[in-house]
Design a protein around this motif. Structure first.
Motif, PDB file in Angstrom:
ATOM      1  N   UNK B  23       0.840  -1.201   0.000  1.00 29.43           N
ATOM      2  CA  UNK B  23       0.000   0.000   0.000  1.00 29.43           C
ATOM      3  C   UNK B  23       0.873   1.248   0.000  1.00 29.43           C
ATOM      4  N   UNK B  24       2.085   1.083   0.487  1.00 26.98           N
ATOM      5  CA  UNK B  24       2.978   2.233   0.621  1.00 26.98           C
ATOM      6  C   UNK B  24       4.181   2.020  -0.295  1.00 26.98           C
ATOM      7  N   UNK B  25       4.069   2.444  -1.567  1.00 23.41           N
ATOM      8  CA  UNK B  25       5.147   2.176  -2.530  1.00 23.41           C
ATOM      9  C   UNK B  25       6.489   2.740  -2.059  1.00 23.41           C
ATOM     10  N   UNK B  26       7.545   1.993  -2.322  1.00 23.57           N
ATOM     11  CA  UNK B  26       8.894   2.402  -1.924  1.00 23.57           C
ATOM     12  C   UNK B  26       9.671   2.788  -3.173  1.00 23.57           C
ATOM     13  N   UNK B  27      10.500   3.812  -3.069  1.00 17.56           N
ATOM     14  CA  UNK B  27      11.324   4.245  -4.195  1.00 17.56           C
ATOM     15  C   UNK B  27      12.604   4.849  -3.636  1.00 17.56           C
ATOM     16  N   UNK B  28      13.729   4.148  -3.821  1.00 19.43           N
ATOM     17  CA  UNK B  28      15.021   4.644  -3.354  1.00 19.43           C
ATOM     18  C   UNK B  28      15.949   4.793  -4.546  1.00 19.43           C
ATOM     19  N   UNK B  29      16.816   5.795  -4.499  1.00 17.66           N
ATOM     20  CA  UNK B  29      17.797   5.905  -5.576  1.00 17.66           C
ATOM     21  C   UNK B  29      19.123   6.419  -5.038  1.00 17.66           C
ATOM     22  N   UNK B  30      20.193   6.127  -5.779  1.00 18.38           N
ATOM     23  CA  UNK B  30      21.523   6.566  -5.365  1.00 18.38           C
ATOM     24  C   UNK B  30      22.437   6.707  -6.566  1.00 18.38           C
ATOM     25  N   UNK B  31      23.460   7.555  -6.432  1.00 12.36           N
ATOM     26  CA  UNK B  31      24.424   7.772  -7.515  1.00 12.36           C
ATOM     27  C   UNK B  31      25.827   7.509  -6.978  1.00 12.36           C
ATOM     28  N   UNK B  32      26.632   6.809  -7.747  1.00 14.51           N
ATOM     29  CA  UNK B  32      27.956   6.386  -7.284  1.00 14.51           C
ATOM     30  C   UNK B  32      29.010   6.705  -8.340  1.00 14.51           C
TER      31      UNK B  32
END
Lengths: 332, 332
Positions: B23-32
């Motif tokens: 119900x609670x969409x997750x969205x994580x991002x990162x740059x390396x």
């Protein structure tokens, strides 16, 4: 099936009629100088009446030297306007296909006979049936198409790659571009990779680089219907320095341009070369200089050395492909 | 679905994790910064542990800046070897997709938000949904892909068009090529159409054409992490002649190169431009010189004037496309 197919170039229109319905298959073909006709339909009428062929074909497929937009085509260097709808009505067929001429050659690739090809580079780690290939044709102009294996069958896509800019790869070619820019607002790769291009290269080596012209060859060229074919023959015979230099430069420019076209369809497994101009100089393309120029693309070199590169010697690849396309589209 | 996607360039690796199951969409991002890692898997491990993300994804799609052969990729300018099979095992997924980075951008085209694009040429008589399009990206290098509508859905095909030869369109560009040929065995279009290319053009105008360098800008460039971005900003501010000249030349070369790429996928309806280098100079691409160079292709000019030409301002098109590709392939 009763199929009418054509390969319509800027100079010649070639037509073929195939009827394999009966026990005795019929196959007629003819070649016509476009300049003598006001449009395509008069050429077709002339062909049909010569062989007393009835209209109402199962399929008609015409391959034209130019871009096709929504069933309409204009041939570069000809005032003809070609409309698939109008031709379908005039020829009494519900299966009327208007395609680009290099797309037609791409459709002929699968049916190529081993005795009608010359393998210029054998290829390495490539499937026998390419998943993606570039098809390049050199004749009145330079054409290219892309052949893709997708969803269990081949699809061919057209291009106008011959109008891309000429990219000099050597100091000599830089001089050539500078000379052409003095005469032309822009210099496309087709201006050099075509029959006319060979004649331009001859003049460049004579007028700019000062290579001596033989008076005998000068007279022959002045009288020739097709100066490029004459220059090519002298280069093949290796008995005239100016012709030899012009063709050596042509081969290097062709190699570099074919490599650039291949990079636009990368990764790919195979490159096919077609057209009267290149079929006429097969021994010169077997020289290492052609493949050296084709593969000299920095970090892509080792990949390009693995492609198969095939020269199509058949003069009817466009016609054969147009017939193959008509059959394929009617069967599905 | 739980999707891990990545856009792996020569300089940066960007990763995104999407979970829209709950119900609670997750969205994580990162740059390396790639240079800090011995391979791709350590980057991914770092990302996953930072956000405490479990493995066993429904799908993983990684877009890489280089050619992909049978599930294996090498990134230009990086010693990393990427294998889809090995990554699939390490990441516990049966849906592992390794695609070219411009193919990923092509997959993002359909989902582009109107506020993340700049229309450079409106187009004429073109369908709202293109049947065939070229996608060109300018960043660390020059990339291109072809988007084709076929059999009821889109397919994207990769290329290595950035390695094609540089075709000078003006006398100034001829001088540029001659200067580059003194330093490099061959000159690809990517050598000019990239961040490094902008810096090369700056030096060309300074060292060859004698445009005066401001001592202030010279110091700024010497200290800059990204000289191209600095030169671009000065050109946008129009307060430094050398930077202005370098970028004007860059825009003309870009226009001509994008036109040449479009000719390889012709007829087409649309061209999309992406990448940090071009997004950073949007006002310069709205100058008439860009479209003039793009359409200056002899008899193809009027056709090219009818294309829509769109600049993608979003910096996440590659990532968005990788997610879209993963969803699409898992749904079918």
């Amino acid at each position: 099936m009763r199929i009418l197919a054509g390969d319509i170039g800027g100079t010649h229109a070639r037509l073929i009629y195939v009827d394999d319905n009966s026990d005795c298959p019929v196959r007629h073909s003819g070649s016509y100088a476009c300049a003598g006709y006001p449009g395509l339909m008069p050429v077709i009428e002339s062909f049909l009446s010569h062989y007393a062929i009835d209209k109402s074909f199962d399929a008609v497929c015409l391959a034209v030297a130019g871009p096709v937009f929504a069933g309409e085509a204009v041939i570069t260097n000809l005032p003809w306007e070609i409309s698939a709808d109008r031709l379908a009505a005039q020829l009494g067929t519900r299966n009327m296909f208007l395609i680009n001429d290099l797309v037609a050659v791409a459709w002929a690739v699968q049916g190529l006979q081993p005795d009608r090809i010359v393998l210029l580079q054998a290829g390495l780690d490539q499937p026998a049936t390419p998943r993606r290939a570039a098809v390049v044709g050199v004749g009145t102009g330079l054409g290219a198409a892309e052949l893709v294996w997708s969803e269990g069958h081949y699809t061919a896509f057209s291009s106008e790659a011959g109008h891309a800019g000429f990219a000099p790869a050597t100091v000599e070619q830089e001089q050539l571009l500078a000379w052409l820019h003095q005469r032309h607002d822009r210099v496309s790769v087709e201006m050099l990779l075509s029959g006319n291009g060979i004649h331009k290269l001859y003049r460049f080596f004579r007028d700019v680089l000062g290579v001596t012209e033989s008076s005998r060859v000068a007279v022959q060229i002045a009288q020739a219907d097709d100066p490029a074919a004459l220059i090519s023959r002298r280069a093949l015979a290796a008995d005239d320095e100016l012709c030899t230099r012009a063709l050596a430069c042509f081969v290097e420019i062709l190699g570099a341009a074919v490599g650039d076209i291949a990079l636009h369809y990368f990764p790919l497994n195979a490159v096919y070369l077609a057209g009267g101009v290149v079929a006429g100089i097969a021994p010169l393309l077997q020289d290492h200089r052609f493949l050296h120029a084709l593969t000299r693309k920095g970090p892509m070199r080792t990949h390009l050395q693995k492609l198969s590169v095939t020269l199509i010697m058949s003069g009817t690849a466009g016609l054969d492909g147009a017939v193959a396309y008509a059959r394929r589209r009617c069967v599905r």
